[in-house]
Design an enzyme around this catalytic site. Structure first.
Site, short mmCIF file in Angstrom:
data_model
loop_
_atom_site.label_atom_id
_atom_site.label_comp_id
_atom_site.label_asym_id
_atom_site.label_seq_id
_atom_site.Cartn_x
_atom_site.Cartn_y
_atom_site.Cartn_z
N ASN A 10 0.87 -1.18 0.00
CA ASN A 10 0.00 0.00 0.00
C ASN A 10 0.91 1.23 0.00
O ASN A 10 1.57 1.51 0.99
CB ASN A 10 -0.89 -0.02 1.26
CG ASN A 10 -1.67 1.27 1.44
OD1 ASN A 10 -1.83 2.05 0.50
ND2 ASN A 10 -2.15 1.50 2.66
N LYS A 12 0.06 4.31 -0.12
CA LYS A 12 -0.55 5.50 0.52
C LYS A 12 -0.37 6.73 -0.37
O LYS A 12 -0.48 6.63 -1.59
CB LYS A 12 0.05 5.71 1.91
CG LYS A 12 0.08 4.44 2.75
CD LYS A 12 0.31 4.70 4.20
CE LYS A 12 0.53 3.39 4.92
NZ LYS A 12 0.15 3.40 6.30
N HIS A 96 -9.58 0.76 5.08
CA HIS A 96 -8.24 0.88 5.66
C HIS A 96 -8.34 1.76 6.91
O HIS A 96 -9.14 2.69 6.97
CB HIS A 96 -7.27 1.51 4.64
CG HIS A 96 -5.84 1.49 5.12
ND1 HIS A 96 -5.34 2.46 5.94
CD2 HIS A 96 -4.85 0.60 4.92
CE1 HIS A 96 -4.07 2.16 6.21
NE2 HIS A 96 -3.75 1.04 5.61
N GLU A 98 -6.71 4.16 7.97
CA GLU A 98 -6.61 5.61 7.76
C GLU A 98 -7.90 6.17 7.19
O GLU A 98 -8.25 7.33 7.44
CB GLU A 98 -5.38 5.91 6.86
CG GLU A 98 -4.09 5.73 7.66
CD GLU A 98 -2.91 5.18 6.88
OE1 GLU A 98 -2.87 5.31 5.64
OE2 GLU A 98 -2.01 4.59 7.52
N GLU A 168 -5.33 -5.63 10.31
CA GLU A 168 -4.31 -4.62 10.54
C GLU A 168 -4.58 -3.92 11.87
O GLU A 168 -5.38 -2.97 11.93
CB GLU A 168 -4.33 -3.57 9.42
CG GLU A 168 -4.04 -4.14 8.05
CD GLU A 168 -3.45 -3.08 7.13
OE1 GLU A 168 -2.32 -3.28 6.67
OE2 GLU A 168 -4.10 -2.05 6.91
N GLY A 174 2.38 1.67 10.70
CA GLY A 174 3.31 2.79 10.59
C GLY A 174 4.02 3.13 11.89
O GLY A 174 4.65 4.18 12.00
N SER A 214 3.42 -2.76 10.16
CA SER A 214 4.88 -2.77 10.37
C SER A 214 5.55 -4.08 9.95
O SER A 214 6.50 -4.52 10.59
CB SER A 214 5.21 -2.42 11.83
OG SER A 214 4.80 -1.09 12.11
C1 PEP Z 1 -0.69 -0.18 5.76
O1 PEP Z 1 -0.60 0.92 5.25
O2 PEP Z 1 -1.67 -0.87 5.53
C2 PEP Z 1 0.38 -0.65 6.66
C3 PEP Z 1 0.28 -1.84 7.20
O3 PEP Z 1 1.44 0.20 6.87
P1 PEP Z 1 2.88 -0.17 7.56
O4 PEP Z 1 3.35 -1.44 6.92
O5 PEP Z 1 3.77 0.99 7.24
O6 PEP Z 1 2.62 -0.34 9.03
#
Ligand code: PEP
Length: 250
Positions: A10, A12, A96, A98, A168, A174, A214
């Site tokens: 992803n 972003k 997601h 966010e 997630e 992040g 992460s």
């Molecule tokens: C994501 O954006 O779905 C995500 C898991 O980000 P990160 O791997 O940076 O934690």
């Protein structure tokens, strides 16, 4: 039961157009994993068409990070499922964290988007996950249960079979704080049980459930060896071809 393996990135709101297309080409060139593994990149919307064109005939599929559920109309700033399809996207991310926590997307929205995606032949990747305070209060299972139940509300079994789920935990996205493989596996197996309760054991046994939060080259192995973790959704570590390749080629 052998399930599809999906390794998704992803991006972003990062990258320029040329970097996006070049990274797609580098990923295709460097992807050496077996044919059972799928590689997906959720690109920023303005780059989706060219990234999809660059991936034609390869094992990499392109997805959109979000979309609206109406086909068209006076919805300034939104992207419709028809446009997502027209750009050559195979997948769309739905719910997601966010979108939920920065833009206020609700469970009802995820349900409408899920139905719209399926109606237009786009494969929905539904994201679910608890906040840190929800984990600390011990309500993780209730939160995930609500998110899964609401997203699949009035979705037929046949349509649900087109969906992929990504767990997630919001506290891991992040932040550099990855869930341990044991924590992730516990939630993944509970999500599989939820799908069994809503539909049946057969659908639950084949639905891919990915982990996100992460994921890095140095923690992918412990996660992916867990029985109910069928792949990953990666943010930060998917931005550079080298780091994402060392995740997708394990
Ligand atoms: C994501 O954006 O779905 C995500 C898991 O980000 P990160 O791997 O940076 O934690």
């Amino acid at each position: 039961m052998k399930r599809r393996e999906i390794f998704a990135g992803n991006w972003k709101m990062y990258k320029t157009h040329s970097d996006a297309v070049e990274t797609i080409k580098s990923l295709i060139a460097g992807f050496t994993a077996g044919s059972e593994r799928e590689l997906v990149i959720f690109t920023p919307a303005p780059y989706a068409r060219d990234c999809a064109a660059a991936s034609q005939g390869s094992k990499l599929a392109v997805g959109m990070q979000n979309m609206y559920f109406e086909d068209e109309g006076a919805f300034t700033g939104e992207v419709s499922p028809l446009m997502v399809k027209d750009c050559g996207c195979r997948y769309v991310l739905i719910g997601h964290s966010e979108r939920r926590h920065v833009f206020g997307e609700t469970d009802a929205d995820t349900n409408m988007k899920m139905k719209a995606a399926i109606k237009h032949g786009i494969e929905p990747m539904l994201c679910v996950g608890e906040l840190l305070e929800e984990r600390e209060k011990g309500v993780t299972a209730d939160v995930i249960q609500r998110q899964v139940k609401e997203a699949f509300k009035d979705v037929s079994r046949e349509d649900a079979a087109k969906a992929v789920i990504a767990y997630e935990p919001v506290w891991a996205i992040g932040t550099g704080k990855v869930a341990t493989p044991e924590i992730a596996e516990e939630v993944h197996s509970s999500i599989r049980k939820m799908i069994e309760n809503i539909y049946d054991a057969e659908l639950a046994s084949v639905m891919p459930i990915l982990y996100g939060g992460s994921v890095k080259p140095d923690n992918i192995e412990g996660l992916f060896e867990k029985e109910n973790i069928d792949g990953v959704l990666v943010g930060g570590a998917s931005l550079k071809a080298d780091s994402f390749l060392s995740i997708v080629n394990i």
